[in-house]
Design a protein around this motif. Structure first.
Motif, mmCIF file in Angstrom:
data_model
loop_
_atom_site.group_PDB
_atom_site.id
_atom_site.type_symbol
_atom_site.label_atom_id
_atom_site.label_comp_id
_atom_site.label_asym_id
_atom_site.label_seq_id
_atom_site.Cartn_x
_atom_site.Cartn_y
_atom_site.Cartn_z
ATOM 1 N N ILE A 83 0.855 -1.188 0.000
ATOM 2 C CA ILE A 83 0.000 0.000 0.000
ATOM 3 C C ILE A 83 0.888 1.233 0.000
ATOM 4 O O ILE A 83 1.841 1.324 0.791
ATOM 5 N N ILE A 100 -8.052 -1.853 3.809
ATOM 6 C CA ILE A 100 -7.350 -2.763 2.907
ATOM 7 C C ILE A 100 -6.656 -3.867 3.697
ATOM 8 O O ILE A 100 -6.718 -5.056 3.336
ATOM 9 N N GLN A 103 -9.364 -6.241 5.361
ATOM 10 C CA GLN A 103 -10.052 -7.044 4.354
ATOM 11 C C GLN A 103 -9.128 -8.130 3.791
ATOM 12 O O GLN A 103 -9.534 -9.281 3.620
ATOM 13 N N SER A 104 -7.881 -7.739 3.501
ATOM 14 C CA SER A 104 -6.921 -8.707 2.965
ATOM 15 C C SER A 104 -6.658 -9.827 3.959
ATOM 16 O O SER A 104 -6.619 -11.007 3.593
ATOM 17 N N TYR A 175 -1.587 -1.304 -4.076
ATOM 18 C CA TYR A 175 -2.705 -0.382 -3.890
ATOM 19 C C TYR A 175 -2.139 1.033 -3.836
ATOM 20 O O TYR A 175 -1.294 1.349 -2.988
ATOM 21 N N GLY A 380 -11.937 0.694 0.380
ATOM 22 C CA GLY A 380 -10.838 -0.224 0.666
ATOM 23 C C GLY A 380 -11.235 -1.670 0.431
ATOM 24 O O GLY A 380 -10.476 -2.455 -0.149
ATOM 25 N N GLN A 381 -12.421 -2.033 0.866
ATOM 26 C CA GLN A 381 -12.906 -3.396 0.651
ATOM 27 C C GLN A 381 -13.062 -3.695 -0.834
ATOM 28 O O GLN A 381 -12.681 -4.776 -1.314
ATOM 29 N N ALA A 383 -11.460 -2.345 -3.272
ATOM 30 C CA ALA A 383 -10.127 -2.435 -3.873
ATOM 31 C C ALA A 383 -9.535 -3.824 -3.688
ATOM 32 O O ALA A 383 -8.922 -4.383 -4.617
ATOM 33 N N VAL A 384 -9.725 -4.407 -2.512
ATOM 34 C CA VAL A 384 -9.193 -5.752 -2.257
ATOM 35 C C VAL A 384 -9.924 -6.794 -3.090
ATOM 36 O O VAL A 384 -9.309 -7.698 -3.670
#
Length: 439
Positions: A83, A100, A103-104, A175, A380-381, A383-384
């Motif tokens: 990130i 991020i 979630q990851s 990211y 963010g979610q 994006a993951v």
């Protein structure tokens, strides 16, 4: 809004998705099936009835809907994420980082996530910025603070050197949290990775406090910035109405787009004049800003003026050159306007009490508001989800209240601005009572 072609809307995928998403098992344990999305899930770019009627049977332009895919591209335990935050500060940066990471880690089982320090500088080995190892524990409370846990910097770096560094770290997913300049840098990284045949997913989370990125309902941090700007306007109004011939002058952010100035002024309800880059104005003359201001003060005893930082550039001689991000260096319209107002009142031998407020750095450094915090988490979610599915060269955004995948080349092709003929500017005119134009 320009007519978009299929090529404008194409989302690149690294390859076929063959791995069953860990979310399949997690959702199954809940006792119901979650709604996964396919790449055929779409949302209209232009959903106006008039546009749809004019298509004459042609397929309308659509964005790909963001969200979890049933099958993913990257094997979670073999995946390394990174990130990076670039450009100026903005409320919500830490919230996006935290979303991020969580979630990851929790949803996909990715255990290796690097935090790149000080923007794109951190991807160039010679700067010596060692990355952080990010875990849910290390980001557990960063959303309580403004700024960015990772640090930031402005300016481009050599894509080849950045891809070398990412390769050495074993990064599969990058990211990039930043504005249009940062996303252009992200696109350069992706293109270098393609040239090398390197499997690197590059996913952007668009950050611009000015709310000027196209094809997005709004940018994260914008609501927080507007709320903080209202506080500054309230202070200017208090100062102005508490003095004889009082004027409160507030300079707000907005290099090319006056969204913050407009929204904060409407929300305040105490502003008498708003000056933005999209609407030309003149200071002098019978119908200029200065004459209008003088008349208002003589009639009501005080006035509040808001000016966006990019307004009135034609009136000043700027410092010249560009900053590290390649942006033209602007003259300081706030200080310039303050001097012109004082000079005008002196020429009429009229006493003036003027208070000038520039809250720019205070606004961009505050923690995100609750609504922005929710928005940052959702971005963010998304994006993951996109990255794990092997999407690349995109940013995630919200369009017509739906989270979507937008090609970086599209969102960096133009800038969103206040439409002088649109409802936002009309609302400003109705709220302030100012003339439709100063000439």
């Amino acid at each position: 809004m320009k007519e978009l072609t299929p090529a404008d809307l194409t989302v690149r995928n690294l390859g076929e998705r063959t791995i069953v998403s860990p979310l399949e098992i997690q959702f199954g344990e809940m006792g119901y099936e979650h709604a996964f999305f396919s790449d055929d899930s779409r949302v209209l770019v232009d959903h106006s009835l008039s546009h749809l009627k004019n298509l004459n049977g042609a397929e309308p332009a659509c964005f790909e809907v963001a969200g979890p895919r049933r099958k993913i591209y990257f094997h979670p335990r073999k995946t390394t994420g990174a990130i990076v935050t670039c450009g100026g500060l903005c409320p919500g940066l830490n919230d996006v980082i935290r979303a991020i990471v969580n979630q990851s880690f929790y949803r996909y089982g990715v255990r290796r996530i690097f935090g790149i320090r000080y923007g794109f500088e951190g991807l160039v080995e010679s700067y010596g910025h060692q990355p952080y190892n990010l875990t849910p524990e290390s980001v557990s409370n960063i959303h309580s603070f403004g700024g960015t846990r990772l640090g930031s910097s402005r300016g481009p770096q050599d894509p080849a050197k950045m891809v070398d560094y990412l390769s050495d770290l074993g990064v599969n997913i990058l990211y990039v949290i930043g504005g249009d300049g940062s996303q252009r840098g992200a696109l350069a990284i992706e293109q270098e990775a393609i040239r090398r045949g390197m499997e690197l997913a590059v996913v952007g989370v668009p950050k611009t406090i000015d709310n000027d990125m196209i094809y997005m309902d709004k940018s994260f941090g914008y609501e927080t910035a507007c709320a903080a700007a209202v506080t500054a306007i309230n202070a200017a109004h208090t100062e102005a109405r508490s003095a004889r011939n009082g004027v409160g002058l507030v300079r707000l952010m907005g290099r090319h787009s006056g969204f913050i100035a407009c929204s904060a002024s409407i929300a305040s309800g105490d502003v008498n004049c708003v000056l933005i880059p999209e609407v030309p104005f003149e200071l002098d003359g019978e119908h200029g800003v200065l004459a209008n201001l003088y008349e208002r003060v003589m009639r009501r005893g005080h006035s509040v003026i808001i000016v966006a930082e990019g307004a009135g550039e034609h009136l000043m001689t700027g410092p010249g050159g560009a900053d590290a991000s390649g942006n033209k260096k602007l003259g300081d319209i706030g200080v310039f306007l303050k001097g012109k107002i004082e000079e005008y009142f002196r020429s009429r031998e009229t006493e003036l009490t003027l208070k000038y407020i520039d809250p720019s750095y205070m606004i961009r450094s505050v923690p995100a508001s609750p609504q922005d915090r929710i928005y940052c988490m959702r971005l963010g979610q998304a994006a993951v989800h996109a990255a794990m599915a092997g999407k690349t060269g995109i940013v995630v955004g919200r369009w017509h209240s739906t989270y979507v995948h937008l090609p970086i080349s599209l969102v960096t092709s133009a800038r969103k601005q206040v439409d002088p003929k649109g409802d936002i500017w009309l609302s400003v005119l109705e709220s302030t009572g100012q003339p439709a134009r100063f000439y």
